[in-house]
Write an enzyme that holds these catalytic residues in place. Structure first.
Site, PDB file in Angstrom:
ATOM      1  N   GLY A 177     -35.268   5.993 -22.249  1.00  0.00           N
ATOM      2  CA  GLY A 177     -35.568   7.235 -23.271  1.00  0.00           C
ATOM      3  C   GLY A 177     -33.974   7.828 -23.280  1.00  0.00           C
ATOM      4  O   GLY A 177     -33.001   7.785 -22.689  1.00  0.00           O
ATOM      5  N   VAL A 178     -34.578   9.210 -24.096  1.00  0.00           N
ATOM      6  CA  VAL A 178     -33.423  10.152 -24.075  1.00  0.00           C
ATOM      7  C   VAL A 178     -33.702  10.943 -23.261  1.00  0.00           C
ATOM      8  O   VAL A 178     -34.598  10.828 -22.459  1.00  0.00           O
ATOM      9  CB  VAL A 178     -33.385  11.006 -25.408  1.00  0.00           C
ATOM     10  CG1 VAL A 178     -32.982  10.179 -27.264  1.00  0.00           C
ATOM     11  CG2 VAL A 178     -34.595  11.308 -25.927  1.00  0.00           C
ATOM     12  N   GLY A 179     -32.734  12.100 -22.539  1.00  0.00           N
ATOM     13  CA  GLY A 179     -32.237  12.965 -22.066  1.00  0.00           C
ATOM     14  C   GLY A 179     -31.677  13.385 -20.517  1.00  0.00           C
ATOM     15  O   GLY A 179     -31.041  11.633 -20.546  1.00  0.00           O
ATOM     16  N   ASN A 180     -31.289  14.284 -20.388  1.00  0.00           N
ATOM     17  CA  ASN A 180     -30.946  14.059 -18.807  1.00  0.00           C
ATOM     18  C   ASN A 180     -31.268  13.277 -17.235  1.00  0.00           C
ATOM     19  O   ASN A 180     -30.977  12.126 -17.130  1.00  0.00           O
ATOM     20  CB  ASN A 180     -30.907  15.175 -18.118  1.00  0.00           C
ATOM     21  CG  ASN A 180     -29.899  16.395 -18.886  1.00  0.00           C
ATOM     22  OD1 ASN A 180     -29.048  15.904 -19.747  1.00  0.00           O
ATOM     23  ND2 ASN A 180     -30.678  17.517 -19.199  1.00  0.00           N
TER      24      ASN A 180
ATOM     25  N   GLU B 181     -33.859   1.764 -27.459  1.00  0.00           N
ATOM     26  CA  GLU B 181     -33.283   2.076 -28.516  1.00  0.00           C
ATOM     27  C   GLU B 181     -31.856   3.008 -28.994  1.00  0.00           C
ATOM     28  O   GLU B 181     -30.792   3.033 -29.688  1.00  0.00           O
ATOM     29  CB  GLU B 181     -34.570   3.177 -29.222  1.00  0.00           C
ATOM     30  CG  GLU B 181     -35.069   3.302 -29.493  1.00  0.00           C
ATOM     31  CD  GLU B 181     -36.436   4.151 -28.620  1.00  0.00           C
ATOM     32  OE1 GLU B 181     -36.659   4.933 -29.266  1.00  0.00           O
ATOM     33  OE2 GLU B 181     -36.378   3.985 -27.338  1.00  0.00           O
TER      34      GLU B 181
ATOM     35  N   ILE C 277     -42.784  15.283 -20.454  1.00  0.00           N
ATOM     36  CA  ILE C 277     -42.531  17.552 -20.619  1.00  0.00           C
ATOM     37  C   ILE C 277     -43.202  17.452 -19.743  1.00  0.00           C
ATOM     38  O   ILE C 277     -43.687  18.372 -17.787  1.00  0.00           O
ATOM     39  CB  ILE C 277     -44.003  17.927 -21.904  1.00  0.00           C
ATOM     40  CG1 ILE C 277     -42.906  17.795 -22.821  1.00  0.00           C
ATOM     41  CG2 ILE C 277     -43.428  19.477 -21.432  1.00  0.00           C
ATOM     42  CD1 ILE C 277     -41.246  18.718 -23.706  1.00  0.00           C
TER      43      ILE C 277
ATOM     44  N   ASN D 146     -39.208  17.438 -29.137  1.00  0.00           N
ATOM     45  CA  ASN D 146     -38.148  17.080 -29.945  1.00  0.00           C
ATOM     46  C   ASN D 146     -39.263  15.684 -30.572  1.00  0.00           C
ATOM     47  O   ASN D 146     -38.324  15.099 -32.271  1.00  0.00           O
ATOM     48  CB  ASN D 146     -37.169  15.935 -28.467  1.00  0.00           C
ATOM     49  CG  ASN D 146     -36.403  16.395 -27.913  1.00  0.00           C
ATOM     50  OD1 ASN D 146     -36.071  18.032 -28.420  1.00  0.00           O
ATOM     51  ND2 ASN D 146     -36.128  16.763 -27.306  1.00  0.00           N
TER      52      ASN D 146
HETATM   53  O1  0RQ Z   1     -35.450  22.968 -21.376  1.00  0.00           O
HETATM   54  O2  0RQ Z   1     -32.832  22.947 -21.829  1.00  0.00           O
HETATM   55  O3  0RQ Z   1     -34.140  24.636 -21.937  1.00  0.00           O
HETATM   56  O4  0RQ Z   1     -34.379  24.489 -19.374  1.00  0.00           O
HETATM   57  O5  0RQ Z   1     -36.921  20.697 -21.895  1.00  0.00           O
HETATM   58  O6  0RQ Z   1     -35.629  18.931 -19.779  1.00  0.00           O
HETATM   59  O7  0RQ Z   1     -36.201  18.457 -17.622  1.00  0.00           O
HETATM   60  O8  0RQ Z   1     -34.018  18.601 -18.431  1.00  0.00           O
HETATM   61  O9  0RQ Z   1     -35.703  17.002 -19.355  1.00  0.00           O
HETATM   62  O10 0RQ Z   1     -33.322  16.181 -21.732  1.00  0.00           O
HETATM   63  O11 0RQ Z   1     -34.651  14.044 -19.928  1.00  0.00           O
HETATM   64  O12 0RQ Z   1     -36.018  15.808 -21.450  1.00  0.00           O
HETATM   65  C1  0RQ Z   1     -39.361  15.043 -22.192  1.00  0.00           C
HETATM   66  C2  0RQ Z   1     -38.059  16.988 -23.328  1.00  0.00           C
HETATM   67  C3  0RQ Z   1     -37.273  15.658 -20.836  1.00  0.00           C
HETATM   68  C4  0RQ Z   1     -36.994  14.299 -23.427  1.00  0.00           C
HETATM   69  C5  0RQ Z   1     -38.343  15.782 -22.919  1.00  0.00           C
HETATM   70  C6  0RQ Z   1     -38.224  21.941 -20.493  1.00  0.00           C
HETATM   71  C7  0RQ Z   1     -36.868  21.896 -19.777  1.00  0.00           C
HETATM   72  C8  0RQ Z   1     -35.549  21.964 -20.840  1.00  0.00           C
HETATM   73  C9  0RQ Z   1     -35.594  18.735 -21.484  1.00  0.00           C
HETATM   74  P1  0RQ Z   1     -33.812  23.701 -20.584  1.00  0.00           P
HETATM   75  P2  0RQ Z   1     -34.738  17.380 -18.551  1.00  0.00           P
HETATM   76  P3  0RQ Z   1     -34.897  15.562 -20.872  1.00  0.00           P
HETATM   77  C10 0RQ Z   1     -36.405   7.136 -26.571  1.00  0.00           C
HETATM   78  C11 0RQ Z   1     -37.558   7.910 -25.714  1.00  0.00           C
HETATM   79  C12 0RQ Z   1     -39.128  12.366 -25.870  1.00  0.00           C
HETATM   80  C13 0RQ Z   1     -38.496  11.508 -26.657  1.00  0.00           C
HETATM   81  C14 0RQ Z   1     -38.444  10.229 -25.548  1.00  0.00           C
HETATM   82  C15 0RQ Z   1     -38.091  13.594 -24.314  1.00  0.00           C
HETATM   83  C16 0RQ Z   1     -36.299  20.598 -21.575  1.00  0.00           C
HETATM   84  O13 0RQ Z   1     -37.121  13.247 -22.377  1.00  0.00           O
HETATM   85  O14 0RQ Z   1     -37.587  14.658 -25.738  1.00  0.00           O
HETATM   86  O15 0RQ Z   1     -38.980   9.847 -25.171  1.00  0.00           O
HETATM   87  N1  0RQ Z   1     -39.180  12.724 -24.819  1.00  0.00           N
HETATM   88  N2  0RQ Z   1     -37.963   9.322 -26.395  1.00  0.00           N
HETATM   89  O16 0RQ Z   1     -36.940  22.922 -19.406  1.00  0.00           O
HETATM   90  C17 0RQ Z   1     -42.056  23.448 -20.468  1.00  0.00           C
HETATM   91  C18 0RQ Z   1     -42.550  21.983 -19.299  1.00  0.00           C
HETATM   92  C19 0RQ Z   1     -41.590  20.983 -19.546  1.00  0.00           C
HETATM   93  C20 0RQ Z   1     -40.531  22.081 -19.926  1.00  0.00           C
HETATM   94  C21 0RQ Z   1     -39.432  19.908 -19.524  1.00  0.00           C
HETATM   95  N3  0RQ Z   1     -43.247  20.793 -18.934  1.00  0.00           N
HETATM   96  N4  0RQ Z   1     -42.802  23.156 -19.822  1.00  0.00           N
HETATM   97  N5  0RQ Z   1     -40.265  22.545 -20.701  1.00  0.00           N
HETATM   98  N6  0RQ Z   1     -39.016  21.425 -20.119  1.00  0.00           N
HETATM   99  N7  0RQ Z   1     -40.700  20.013 -19.091  1.00  0.00           N
HETATM  100  C22 0RQ Z   1     -35.604   7.805 -27.264  1.00  0.00           C
HETATM  101  C23 0RQ Z   1     -35.589   7.832 -28.956  1.00  0.00           C
HETATM  102  O17 0RQ Z   1     -36.985   7.748 -29.005  1.00  0.00           O
HETATM  103  C24 0RQ Z   1     -34.506   8.849 -29.295  1.00  0.00           C
END
Ligand code: 0RQ
Length: 503
Positions: A268-271, A293, A363, A383
């Site tokens: 997936g996407v993200g850090n 993807e 999340i 997102n």
């Molecule tokens: O926010 O930067 O403002 O502090 O979410 O969190 O821990 O850096 O993790 O970058 O991997 O993103 C689910 C958003 C995780 C991502 C999600 C806040 C946290 C931070 C980012 P700040 P991290 P990541 C294929 C797959 C859905 C789409 C997907 C995502 C920010 O993985 O968008 O999987 N997934 N697509 O502070 C409040 C919580 C939180 C929270 C994290 N419980 N409550 N804030 N955060 N957990 C690709 C495509 O489909 C395109």
């Protein structure tokens, strides 16, 4: 002849971004290229935003409906959001300005499985597509298009739109020609046939996008880079998550469930996802394949060091360093990467057949394994679901990962009840936090709850979760999936009221 626009008739249709934007009228449905910050139109949306602002200054409304592949960038979602120029957006976004408008309730946002978008368009669910704006690397003599750094829904947009604006971006490497595989075998039910792809390396289409050149109303030349988002350097938590995953995969190999070539990886996407991929290079694997993807920096590094032999995707999502690395060694990567349309990169039939290992961020998860990928405290969209649902439901393994807490410990990633559910307990097999890994396969709800709390919860929240589960097991209306409904979402409510889930 122009080296990027090699079709004489289309050379005649060149115009400025401003002139092209002026062809877009209020209320139109405009389908644009772009997927995770790659291959989106760079000039026309910005010119359009200026024109919208001029109309708004006169007290009139100018909004359009915007469909894309996935997220774009400040030059598209950002500018249109800032001027209040969108009434509807789908299917995935990550731009902060757009996210704010959506969460302020100023436009409709539809969060859709990425594999569904094209077919929903063919089925007519989103109405007519008035204009498509598609970035390409070049136009060939016969009018076919050389796709850019993402494919996304571009085939569908070109087929379905009444009119087409092409942006030819000379900043995108011309050497990408040949990397794409555009499948033209899709049909509507009941006429669908099996899709004959049995290995991530298979090619089942053609390298170019077809378009009826008579529909092209403008060709705009651009010279600008993709979004190039930087990734956070892997921190301690992501390294621990990666280690848990590697130990787990080793265990699966030892049990004979897969060989040391694993099964095709989706990431997936993200850090977190990016850091976990980088961690895979420590696992000593060689010659793996990806059916995914998005290719982030972490995956490019795996290709470079031989951990990954091949990757099939629909888009890049690289940092500046990542794109420099790609451009320096484009001949090497062209042999090892294929970009497909997103209805194929995310196709349930193919994901199930290949047996993908789905690795996605989340999340929060609840004690039964329902996963929220999209909404902070149940209502604030982050997102969107992206392709995580396509892969989680159909993969051989569905893994969700997150640190056990967010916002400096004020939020628990493991909660009594998920405040929004994207992936039901039926679709989630493995949960990983830095605390540990919960393997939920073969477990019934109460067994799942015990494993999730024991393995994944942060020590600050573990006693609270144990207490909740014990009382729910005693007092719940039903004892199959015990819950105290008056309390189940109280942690989220406490966070809204006090800024901390802890009492
Ligand atoms: O926010 O930067 O403002 O502090 O979410 O969190 O821990 O850096 O993790 O970058 O991997 O993103 C689910 C958003 C995780 C991502 C999600 C806040 C946290 C931070 C980012 P700040 P991290 P990541 C294929 C797959 C859905 C789409 C997907 C995502 C920010 O993985 O968008 O999987 N997934 N697509 O502070 C409040 C919580 C939180 C929270 C994290 N419980 N409550 N804030 N955060 N957990 C690709 C495509 O489909 C395109």
């Amino acid at each position: 002849m122009h080296d990027r626009i090699r079709h004489a008739g289309l050379l005649e249709k060149r115009m400025s971004a401003e002139a092209a934007a002026a062809l877009i009228k209020p209320g139109m449905t405009v389908a644009m290229s772009g997927f995770t910050g790659a291959g989106y139109p760079k000039a026309v949306p910005q010119a359009l935003a200026v024109q919208m602002e001029e109309v708004h200054a006169k007290g009139e409304s100018f909004k359009i409906k915007v469909l894309t592949g996935a997220s774009t960038a400040p030059e598209l979602d950002g500018v249109l959001a800032k001027v209040g120029g969108m009434e509807l957006r789908l299917p995935y976004m990550s731009d902060p300005a757009l996210r704010k408008r959506i969460n302020d309730g100023e436009l409709d946002y539809m969060d859709i499985h990425l594999s569904h978008v094209a077919q929903h368009t063919w089925f007519g669910f989103y109405g007519d597509i008035n204009i498509a704006i598609i970035e390409v690397v070049g136009i060939r003599e016969d009018g076919t298009l050389i796709p850019s750094s993402s494919v996304g829904n571009n085939k569908t947009w070109l087929d379905m739109a009444d009119a087409v604006i092409i942006e030819v971006n000379s900043q995108q490497s011309a050497a990408m020609e040949g990397m794409h595989d555009i499948y033209y075998g899709t049909a509507l039910p009941p006429h669908r046939k099996p899709i004959l792809l049995v290995d991530p390396e298979d090619r089942i289409g053609v390298p170019y996008l077809h378009v009826d050149t008579d529909k092209i109303i403008a060709v705009v030349e651009t010279d600008a880079p993709d979004r190039l988002s930087a990734f956070a350097a892997p921190d301690e938590a992501s390294n621990q998550i990666a280690s848990h995953l590697l130990d787990f995969l080793d265990g699966e190999i030892a049990k004979g469930r897969m060989t040391n070539k694993l099964l095709p990886l989706q990431s997936g996407v993200g850090n977190i996802a990016n850091a976990v991929l980088a961690g895979l290079s420590r696992g000593g694997y060689r010659g793996l394949k990806a059916y995914t993807e998005v290719i982030q920096d972490g995956m490019l590094e795996l290709i470079k060091d031989g951990t990954l032999a091949f990757a099939s995707a629909t888009s890049f999502s690289l940092s500046e360093a990542g794109i420099e690395e790609f451009n320096r060694n484009v001949d090497f990567y062209r042999e090892r990467i294929v970009f497909r349309t997103q209805e194929i990169s995310n196709h349930p039939e193919l994901i199930r057949r290949l047996g993908c290992i789905a690795l996605n961020g989340m999340i929060e998860a609840d004690i039964y394994g329902n996963v929220n990928s999209t909404h902070v405290v149940g209502s604030h969209v982050m997102n969107g679901i992206g392709g995580s649902g396509d892969f989680a439901r159909n993969g051989f393994l569905s893994v969700f990962m997150s640190p056990s807490t967010a916002k400096g410990g004020k939020i628990s990633g493991i909660v009594p009840m998920a405040s929004h559910v994207d992936h039901t307990e039926h679709d989630t097999m493995i949960l990983i936090t830095e605390q540990g890994l919960a393997d939920l396969r073969g477990l019934a709800p109460k067994q799942r709850a015990r494993v999730i709390v024991e393995k994944c919860a942060h020590p600050d929240y573990k006693p609270m979760l144990e207490d909740y589960f014990a009382r729910a097991s005693r007092d719940s209306y039903g004892k199959h999936t015990p819950h105290l409904l008056g309390e189940a979402l109280s942690w989220h409510q406490r966070y809204i009221e006090t800024g901390d889930m802890r009492p």
